[in-house]
Motif scaffolding. Structure first.
Motif, mmCIF file in Angstrom:
data_model
loop_
_atom_site.group_PDB
_atom_site.id
_atom_site.type_symbol
_atom_site.label_atom_id
_atom_site.label_comp_id
_atom_site.label_asym_id
_atom_site.label_seq_id
_atom_site.Cartn_x
_atom_site.Cartn_y
_atom_site.Cartn_z
ATOM 1 N N TYR A 13 -8.201 -6.907 2.724
ATOM 2 C CA TYR A 13 -7.352 -7.007 1.522
ATOM 3 C C TYR A 13 -7.259 -8.477 1.080
ATOM 4 O O TYR A 13 -7.320 -8.791 -0.098
ATOM 5 C CB TYR A 13 -5.965 -6.436 1.807
ATOM 6 N N LEU A 35 -1.069 -11.803 13.657
ATOM 7 C CA LEU A 35 -0.231 -10.610 13.459
ATOM 8 C C LEU A 35 0.287 -10.050 14.787
ATOM 9 O O LEU A 35 1.325 -9.384 14.813
ATOM 10 C CB LEU A 35 -1.003 -9.543 12.692
ATOM 11 N N GLY A 49 5.751 -7.040 6.444
ATOM 12 C CA GLY A 49 5.166 -7.525 7.698
ATOM 13 C C GLY A 49 3.648 -7.469 7.664
ATOM 14 O O GLY A 49 2.991 -7.352 8.694
ATOM 15 N N ASP A 64 1.059 -7.757 -1.379
ATOM 16 C CA ASP A 64 0.119 -6.662 -1.602
ATOM 17 C C ASP A 64 -1.044 -7.188 -2.429
ATOM 18 O O ASP A 64 -0.863 -7.748 -3.504
ATOM 19 C CB ASP A 64 0.749 -5.441 -2.288
HETATM 20 N N1 GSH Z 1 -1.832 -2.398 0.778
HETATM 21 C C1 GSH Z 1 -1.795 -3.659 1.478
HETATM 22 C C2 GSH Z 1 -2.397 -3.491 2.861
HETATM 23 C C3 GSH Z 1 -2.209 -4.721 3.717
HETATM 24 C C4 GSH Z 1 -2.510 -4.465 5.194
HETATM 25 O O1 GSH Z 1 -2.510 -3.337 5.666
HETATM 26 N N2 GSH Z 1 -2.757 -5.557 5.934
HETATM 27 C C5 GSH Z 1 -2.984 -5.482 7.360
HETATM 28 C C6 GSH Z 1 -4.023 -6.508 7.811
HETATM 29 S S1 GSH Z 1 -5.636 -6.167 7.236
HETATM 30 C C7 GSH Z 1 -1.709 -5.871 8.096
HETATM 31 O O2 GSH Z 1 -1.087 -6.825 7.733
HETATM 32 N N3 GSH Z 1 -1.364 -5.119 9.144
HETATM 33 C C8 GSH Z 1 -0.241 -5.419 9.962
HETATM 34 C C9 GSH Z 1 0.669 -4.245 10.153
HETATM 35 O O3 GSH Z 1 0.450 -3.204 9.480
HETATM 36 O O4 GSH Z 1 1.578 -4.351 10.938
HETATM 37 C C10 GSH Z 1 -2.564 -4.709 0.648
HETATM 38 O O5 GSH Z 1 -3.449 -4.324 -0.106
HETATM 39 O O6 GSH Z 1 -2.251 -5.902 0.734
#
Ligand code: GSH
Length: 199
Positions: A13, A35, A49, A64
């Motif tokens: 993303y 993370l 988060g 986002d």
């Molecule tokens: N819909 C969000 C998705 C963001 C996302 O899922 N990021 C992941 C990393 S690739 C994250 O931060 N995951 C940590 C978690 O879900 O706790 C976007 O497009 O920014």
């Protein structure tokens, strides 16, 4: 002063946003968030988060990836990364959604596999396969945006992440999509954001 993009090392993303920032020639700094450690400052910064989060030079905070891209387009319209006119914008937004879906399902499949949930992993991979088919079917048609933008960036980033986690067999099976992806790497914004491999 450049803006700051908070990201993890391999976030698809965030890569989408980085490609847009580079195409718009906007200066930015990367802040790599661990993370797994979830530092307190990041919990304050990101309501979900999750990465990416963009903090602009005037302190404006955006989260986002798709909202960040819309925000960048509003503040720095040229070159357009969402396309000109409603049809092109719709095509970019649709591909953006398709790309994010591939990334989401790549994560689901990876986590399911990690927990030994073979059925869950297979289901997620099946969904990826359908989304890849849909992307390939649009290539070279009116459904694909006429100029490079966020839709392309989303598909490139999602597939790049998918290959890191699951290998490239499902991409090679779709020869037209694979050839298109390969060609996109001639673009510096794409080549310079390839995620580091997992060792
Ligand atoms: N819909 C969000 C998705 C963001 C996302 O899922 N990021 C992941 C990393 S690739 C994250 O931060 N995951 C940590 C978690 O879900 O706790 C976007 O497009 O920014």
């Amino acid at each position: 002063m450049p803006c700051t993009l908070h990201t993890s090392l391999r976030s698809p993303y965030a890569r989408k946003v980085r490609i847009v920032l580079l195409e718009k020639e906007l200066p930015f700094e990367l802040s790599i968030v661990d993370l797994s450690a979830r530092p307190a400052w990041f919990a304050e910064l990101s309501p979900l988060g999750k990465v990416p989060v963009l903090v602009d030079d005037d302190g404006t905070r955006v989260f986002d990836s798709s909202v960040i891209v819309e925000y960048l387009e509003d503040r720095h319209p040229r070159p357009p990364m969402l396309g000109e006119g409603w049809r092109q914008r719709l095509r970019h937004r649709s591909l953006d959604e398709l790309g994010d879906f591939v990334a989401d399902q790549a994560v689901v499949a990876f986590q399911a596999r990690d927990r030994g949930e073979a059925v869950g992993a297979a289901l997620a991979l099946e969904r990826v396969g359908r989304a890849l088919d849909a992307a390939q079917a649009r290539l070279g048609t009116d459904e694909w945006p006429s100029a490079f933008g966020v839709g392309d960036a989303a598909v490139i980033s999602a597939v790049g992440y998918f290959v890191l986690r699951h290998g490239d067999a499902m991409i090679r099976e779709r020869a037209r999509l694979a050839a298109w992806l390969e060609a996109q790497h001639a673009r510096p914004s794409v080549a310079s954001t390839v995620p580091p491999t997992i060792t």
